[in-house]
Design an enzyme around this catalytic site. Structure first.
Site, PDB file in Angstrom:
ATOM      1  N   GLY A 143       0.797  -1.229   0.000  1.00  0.00           N
ATOM      2  CA  GLY A 143       0.000   0.000   0.000  1.00  0.00           C
ATOM      3  C   GLY A 143       0.823   1.270   0.000  1.00  0.00           C
ATOM      4  O   GLY A 143       0.281   2.350  -0.223  1.00  0.00           O
ATOM      5  N   CYS A 164     -27.600  -9.652 -17.058  1.00  0.00           N
ATOM      6  CA  CYS A 164     -27.003  -9.242 -18.323  1.00  0.00           C
ATOM      7  C   CYS A 164     -27.953  -9.675 -19.432  1.00  0.00           C
ATOM      8  O   CYS A 164     -28.360 -10.833 -19.503  1.00  0.00           O
ATOM      9  CB  CYS A 164     -25.646  -9.911 -18.483  1.00  0.00           C
ATOM     10  SG  CYS A 164     -24.970  -9.765 -20.143  1.00  0.00           S
ATOM     11  N   CYS A 181     -25.834 -12.574 -21.608  1.00  0.00           N
ATOM     12  CA  CYS A 181     -25.512 -13.914 -21.103  1.00  0.00           C
ATOM     13  C   CYS A 181     -26.379 -14.298 -19.913  1.00  0.00           C
ATOM     14  O   CYS A 181     -26.234 -15.398 -19.382  1.00  0.00           O
ATOM     15  CB  CYS A 181     -24.040 -14.007 -20.728  1.00  0.00           C
ATOM     16  SG  CYS A 181     -23.625 -13.159 -19.193  1.00  0.00           S
ATOM     17  N   CYS A 239     -22.949  -7.259 -19.139  1.00  0.00           N
ATOM     18  CA  CYS A 239     -21.717  -7.436 -18.374  1.00  0.00           C
ATOM     19  C   CYS A 239     -20.674  -6.400 -18.800  1.00  0.00           C
ATOM     20  O   CYS A 239     -20.473  -6.173 -19.993  1.00  0.00           O
ATOM     21  CB  CYS A 239     -21.096  -8.799 -18.628  1.00  0.00           C
ATOM     22  SG  CYS A 239     -21.970 -10.173 -17.898  1.00  0.00           S
ATOM     23  N   CYS A 257     -18.586 -12.419 -19.916  1.00  0.00           N
ATOM     24  CA  CYS A 257     -19.839 -12.511 -20.632  1.00  0.00           C
ATOM     25  C   CYS A 257     -19.743 -13.574 -21.737  1.00  0.00           C
ATOM     26  O   CYS A 257     -20.598 -14.446 -21.858  1.00  0.00           O
ATOM     27  CB  CYS A 257     -20.170 -11.145 -21.218  1.00  0.00           C
ATOM     28  SG  CYS A 257     -21.867 -10.970 -21.772  1.00  0.00           S
TER      29      CYS A 257
END
Lengths: 276, 386, 290
Positions: free
Chosen positions: C28, C244, C247, C268, C274
C-alpha cells in the site's frame, strides 16, 4: 496533588544568537531584542509545575513570551533549551525528546488547544459536528451513531444548539465558534488543555459566559489547564496560580490571590493598579 | 447480439489515424513535403520551443516531430520525450560554464552600458506587428535574395567568442549574494521523481523543459499582483554553448558539440539578510532596543532561467519563477507562484496535456458507479421527504 | 531505427522493477519512481504500461482491458503497442490464459490465481488528495496512518446525503496501515482485492508512483462500524437483481446503456466473463437438444 507537567529552564530565541543575548535582554534592560546581534529572546529560563485539576494562568503583554512558552509545549514551535515532562498516568514523556510523530500523537490524543482565532482551531470548510468528529475519529471511534451522540452531548454541554451541529462554523457568532472549539478540545477528555486568549475580542457578556463554561468544565472533568492571557479579569476568574511574564522572563509567580492582592514586582503592581 | 463495447476498436483507430495522416498531405499534387531544414529555419521559433519542451537536443528529430504532429507543440515535444525514454544514458557532462557561450544576442535592461556591450542580434522585439502582406505571395527568388543580400553585407570585424557576464560586475561590488559552489551532482528529473520538498536544481530542471505557456501564465501571475518579485533583467543571452564530455581514454574534457540556448538572469529587489528573517517570521514584537547589524549586509536576490533553443519569453518566465520559488522554499509560499508543488507539478506540458486528453477515453464504469450513488442518494432523499 | 524490447532502456526497466519490489515489501505504500515518457498520453495508462513492460518476458501471455473490455479503443492501442515492442509475447482475451493482465477501471470478474499478475492503471495514486493538497503533508499523514480527515469526509457525506457519495476510487486500507486509492475501479471490485491470490500492482505514470496489494493481503474499504461499505446496487425497482441481457448472468458488474429502441438495457462490463458464460450456456443448450 499529582503533577501533570513540569517545565524546567525553557528557552527560545529567534535569530542567530550571540554570547551576550541573555545578559543584555530581559525586564531590567527593558527589551527582548539583543542589541549586539538583533536576536529576539522570546523566552528564557521558564520553569513551572502544573498539577492535576489546576488552572495555571500566564499573564503578560505581547512579546512577553507567554505564547512562545505555550507554543513550545503544544509543539507548534521547538524550544532551544529546557525540559518539559508530561506525566500521563503511569507514563512520563519528556516532551522535547519525542520524535515528530510521537509529538503529534500526544497533541492529538492527550492535549488540546483552544485558540484566540477560531480559524486555527476549526476547519471552516466542514460542519461544526464534523470538526468534533475529526478528533473522535482520530481516537478510533468509528461508529457513526456513537459519534453523532457524543457530538450532540458535547455541543449541549458547551451550550451550542445540537440542531446546528451540521452547519458550517462560519455561520456562527464569534462566541459560538469558541464554544465549538471548546467542545472539540474536550471531545477526547484530554488531561491537559491550553487556552490561548480565548475570550479576546468577544463581547463582555459573551466573555463572562465562556469563562463560566470553562470553570464548570474544569470542575466536572478536573482537566488541567494553562490559560494564556493579557487580561487580568481572565486570570482573576479562572486561575489558581499565576505566572507574570515580561520580555521573555517570569518575573513573578504565586497563588493568584496573592499575586493580585500583594504584587511584588513593580511591573505586576502597575498591571494590578491599572486594572482596578 | 454483439458485445456493445466492441464497436469501434481496432479498425476505428486505424481509420482515424489514416485520416489524420491524409490531412497532412491534403494538398495533393500541389503540395510538397516539408524537409527538416525548412522546419528548422522557417519555423525556427516553433522548432526552438519543441527542442526545449521535448527536453532532448536533437534538431533533426525535433523537425520530424513537428512534421508528424502537424505543428502541434505539445504533441511534437511529447514525441521527442517518448523517444528519449528508449535511449540509454552513455555519459554525463561535467558542469558547464555558460560564460563560454558563443553569443548571437545579449541584452541587459539593468544597465545602459555593459562590459562587452549590448548586442541586439536577431530580434523582432521592436518590429511593428503588422501583417507583411508581401509574404503572401513570396517568390523563391525573392526569398533567396534575402539571404544572399544579408551575407554580402556582413561586416568583416569578428565578434569575440565570449562575453563577460553582467552579474559579475554587481557581484564584485558585493551587491549580490556570494556565488555558492556549483553542485557536482544536480538533481536529475529524468532519473528521479520529484519528492517534495525538492532542491532548487530539481525546480530548475523541471522548468527548463516546461511548457512555455504554463510558465508564462504562472510567472505573469507573480508579476501582476499575486507575488512581489519585481524583477529586472540583468542579462538575457542567446547563443551556442559548447558541450564537453570527458574523453573515454584520457578523461580530459573534449568538446563534443554545441547546443543553442537561451539564458536569463534576473535581479530582484533586495532582501534582508537571513538572520532577520526569523524575526520577521515570528510574532514577537521587537522591544525598544535598536538593532545593530554585525556581519551580513542586504543584497539583491537572483533568479535564473535557461532552456534549449531560442525562447526568450520562456527563459524570462523561468527566471522570475525561480526567484519566486526560492522565496517560497525559504519562507513558505504566500501565493501560487511561490509554491513549489503548485508550480512544478502543473507546468509540464506533456503531463498536463496527456491528462486533459485522457478525459476523451471511455469512463463507462466509473460513470455507472456515479449514477448508482446519485440514484441511491435521490431515493434516500425521497424516502426521508415522505 | 528500432526500439529495445519493452521500449524503455534496460536501466529504466530495472528502476521500475526495484520500485515494484519495494512496493510489494511495504503493501500500500506509494513508491516514487522516475516514470519515463511513454509514446501515449499521460492518463492513458503510462504507469500501468511501464509496470507491464518492466515485468513482461517473451514467453508471457498478456491480456489488456479497459472498462472490462478487450476491444475498447485504449485497450487495443496499448495491446498493439506492447506487441510491437515486445516481440515473442502472446496476447489473449481470456482471463484464465493470461499471465499478465493490464487493466483500466476494472478487475476481471473471474478470481485470479497465484500465477497471475494484475496491473492497474492509476490516474490519482493518493487517496488523501481530496482532503490535503500538499504531498509533503500527505506523506506524513500516511506514515502515521492518520486518516481521520478522510473519515471526516465520509462522515460529512452521510450527514449531507445519508450515504457515502464516493462512487469509485474508494479509499481502501491495505494490510491494516496504508490507505490507497485503488484506481478508479467501481466499489464492486474493491472486495475482490481483499486477500486475493494474485499480486496486484498499481502504477501512476504522471504522478510517478508504484504501489502494490501483494497476494493474500487484507484490503479493507474505509467505513464506519454501523454504516458498512456498499457495492453498486443492480436491483430493479421491484428489488430483483438485474441480469445481463446477453448472457443472463446476475453476478457481474453491469454496464447500462440505451439501445436503438430507446430502452435501458444492461450488459456485463467484463466482456470475457460474458463471452465465457454465453459459450457455456450454448454448449449446455446444444447438449440438451442433441
Amino acid at each position: 496533588m499529582d503533577k501533570v507537567l513540569s517545565v524546567t529552564g525553557l528557552g527560545k530565541c529567534y535569530g542567530k544568537g550571540c554570547p551576550l543575548c541573555i545578559t543584555a535582554t530581559g525586564p531590567e534592560h527593558d527589551t527582548n531584542l539583543c542589541p549586539y546581534c538583533g536576536t529576539v529572546v522570546a523566552a528564557h529560563d521558564v520553569s513551572f509545575d502544573l498539577h492535576e485539576g489546576e488552572i495555571l494562568g500566564i499573564i503578560g503583554e505581547s512579546g512577553s513570551g507567554k505564547s512562545t512558552a505555550v507554543k513550545c509545549l503544544y509543539f507548534d514551535d521547538a524550544p532551544d533549551s529546557g525540559e518539559a515532562v508530561f506525566h500521563d498516568g503511569e507514563q512520563s514523556h519528556a516532551l522535547f525528546d519525542l520524535n515528530a510523530a510521537q509529538q503529534r500523537r500526544l497533541r492529538n490524543h492527550r492535549f488540546s488547544m483552544v485558540y484566540q482565532n477560531p480559524n486555527l482551531g476549526l476547519n471552516f470548510g466542514i460542519s461544526a459536528g464534523g470538526n468534533i468528529a475529526e478528533r473522535l475519529l482520530m481516537s478510533d471511534m468509528l461508529d457513526y451513531a456513537r459519534i453523532r451522540k457524543r457530538v450532540k452531548e458535547l455541543l449541549s454541554r458547551t451550550e451550542v444548539l445540537p440542531s446546528r451541529m451540521d452547519e458550517l462554523p462560519k455561520n456562527f457568532s464569534g462566541g459560538m465558534q469558541q464554544r465549538v472549539q471548546i467542545a472539540k478540545a474536550l471531545s477526547t477528555n484530554p488531561p491537559l488543555l491550553f487556552l490561548d486568549e480565548v475570550t479576546t475580542g468577544l463581547d463582555l457578556s459573551v466573555q463572562a459566559a465562556i469563562l463560566d463554561l470553562i470553570l464548570e468544565i474544569q470542575q466536572e472533568l478536573s482537566t488541567s489547564m494553562i490559560v494564556v492571557t493579557h487580561d487580568l479579569g481572565v486570570i482573576r476568574s479562572l486561575t489558581n496560580r499565576t505566572l507574570v511574564m515580561k520580555y521573555g522572563r517570569i518575573i513573578e509567580a504565586g497563588l493568584t490571590d496573592q499575586v493580585l492582592e500583594d504584587p511584588q514586582h513593580a511591573y505586576t503592581q502597575r498591571l494590578v493598579a491599572s486594572a482596578l | 447480439m454483439g458485445y456493445v463495447a466492441i464497436k469501434g476498436g481496432a479498425e476505428a483507430i486505424q481509420g482515424a489515424e489514416e485520416l489524420f495522416e491524409y490531412l497532412r498531405c491534403a494538398r495533393g499534387e500541389a503540395g510538397s513535403p516539408l524537409d527538416s531544414a525548412t522546419i528548422q529555419n522557417q519555423l525556427r521559433q516553433l522548432h526552438s520551443r519543441v527542442l526545449s519542451e521535448g527536453g532532448l537536443y536533437h534538431p533533426e528529430l525535433a523537425s520530424l516531430a513537428i512534421k508528424q504532429s502537424l505543428g502541434d507543440t505539445l504533441e511534437a515535444g511529447f514525441a521527442l520525450r517518448a523517444y528519449r525514454s528508449t535511449q540509454p544514458r552513455l555519459s554525463e557532462t561535467p558542469l558547464i560554464d555558460t560564460s563560454k557561450m558563443r553569443l548571437i544576442r545579449r541584452i541587459s535592461s539593468a544597465f545602459k552600458e555593459i562590459p562587452g556591450g549590448q548586442m541586439l542580434g536577431p530580434s523582432n522585439d521592436y518590429a511593428l506587428r503588422l501583417l507583411r502582406l508581401e509574404l503572401l505571395d513570396e517568390s523563391p527568388e525573392a526569398f533567396r535574395q534575402v539571404a544572399h543580400q544579408w551575407l554580402q553585407d556582413l561586416p568583416q570585424d569578428r565578434l569575440p567568442d565570449s562575453f563577460p557576464k553582467v552579474l559579475d560586475a554587481l557581484r564584485n561590488e558585493g551587491l549580490l549574494p556570494k556565488q555558492g559552489e556549483g553542485k557536482a551532482q544536480a538533481f536529475d528529473i529524468t532519473r528521479e521523481p520529484l519528492v517534495f520538498p525538492v532542491e532548487r536544481s530539481a525546480a530548475l530542471a523541471t522548468m527548463a523543459r516546461a511548457e512555455t505557456g504554463s510558465l508564462l501564465a504562472l510567472a505573469y501571475s507573480n508579476m501582476r499582483g499575486y507575488g512581489d518579485i519585481h524583477p529586472t533583467v540583468a542579462e538575457l543571452r542567446v547563443g551556442y554553448l559548447p558541450i564537453e564530455l570527458p574523453h573515454p581514454v584520457t578523461g580530459e574534457p573534449v568538446e563534443v558539440g554545441e547546443v543553442l540556448m537561451t539564458e536569463c538572469e534576473v535581479v530582484a529587489m533586495y532582501d534582508k539578510p537571513t538572520d532577520d528573517k526569523a524575526v520577521m517570521g515570528s510574532d514577537i514584537k521587537a522591544g525598544t532596543g535598536t538593532t545593530q547589524h554585525i556581519g551580513s549586509q542586504p543584497t539583491f536576490t537572483l533568479g535564473y532561467g535557461a532552456c534549449f533553443g531560442h525562447n526568450e519569453v520562456k527563459a524570462i518566465s523561468m527566471a522570475i519563477l525561480d526567484r519566486a520559488l526560492q522565496k517560497g522554499m525559504q519562507e513558505g509560499p504566500s501565493n501560487p507562484s511561490e509554491d513549489p508543488e503548485f508550480v512544478l507539478l502543473h507546468i509540464d506540458g506533456i503531463d498536463s496535456m496527456g491528462f486533459a486528453s485522457h478525459y476523451k477515453m471511455p469512463h463507462y464504469v466509473t460513470f455507472q458507479s456515479d449514477m448508482d450513488r446519485l440514484r441511491t442518494t435521490r431515493r434516500k432523499h425521497k424516502e426521508t421527504a415522505l | 531505427m528500432s526500439y529495445p524490447f519493452g521500449f524503455m532502456d534496460e536501466y529504466a526497466k530495472k528502476e521500475v522493477r526495484r520500485g515494484i519490489l519495494k512496493a510489494i515489501a511495504i503493501p500500500g505504500y506509494q513508491v516514487p519512481y522516475s516514470s519515463r515518457e511513454m509514446p501515449m498520453g499521460r492518463g492513458f495508462g503510462t504507469g500501468g504500461l511501464q509496470l507491464t513492460l518492466a515485468a513482461i518476458g517473451p514467453n508471457d501471455t498478456l491480456k489488456v482491458i479497459d472498462q472490462g473490455s478487450d476491444d475498447s479503443v485504449n485497450a487495443v492501442n496499448l495491446r498493439s503497442f506492447i506487441e510491437m515492442t515486445c516481440p515473442g509475447i502472446d496476447t489473449t482475451a481470456s482471463t484464465e490464459e493470461a499471465d499478465i493482465i493490464q487493466s483500466r477501471h476494472r478487475i476481471p470478474e473471474k478470481p485470479l490465481s497465484e500465477d497471475q499478475l494484475l496491473v492497474l492503471q492509476v490516474p490519482y495514486p493518493d487517496a488523501l488528495v481530496v482532503v490535503e493538497a500538499s504531498e509533503e503533508k500527505r506523506k506524513q499523514m500516511h506514515s502515521e496512518a492518520d486518516y481521520s480527515r478522510l473519515l471526516v469526509k465520509l462522515y460529512e457525506d452521510i450527514v449531507k446525503f445519508g450515504e457515502i457519495t464516493l462512487s469509485h476510487r474508494y479509499p481502501t486500507r491495505i494490510n491494516g496501515h496504508y490507505v490507497i486509492d485503488p484506481s478508479p475501479i467501481p466499489r464492486w471490485d474493491v472486495p475482490r482485492l481483499h486477500r486475493a491470490a494474485n499480486l496486484t500492482l498499481l502504477g501512476a505514470g504522471r504522478e510517478k508512483k508504484i504501489y502494490a496489494v501483494p497476494p493474500y493481503t487484507a484490503a479493507e474499504p474505509l467505513e464506519f462500524d454501523d454504516i458498512p461499505f456498499r457495492v453498486e446496487d443492480f436491483r430493479d425497482e421491484h428489488g430483483h437483481r438485474r441480469r445481463c441481457q446477453r448472457c443472463s448472468t446476475d453476478d457481474s458488474f453491469l454496464d447500462e446503456f440505451i439501445n436503438e429502441e430507446g430502452d435501458t438495457v444492461y450488459q456485463c462490463s467484463d466482456s470475457d466473463y460474458c463471452n465465457t458464460r454465453l459459450l457455456s450456456a450454448s454448449a449446455i443448450k446444444e447438449r440438451c437438444l442433441g
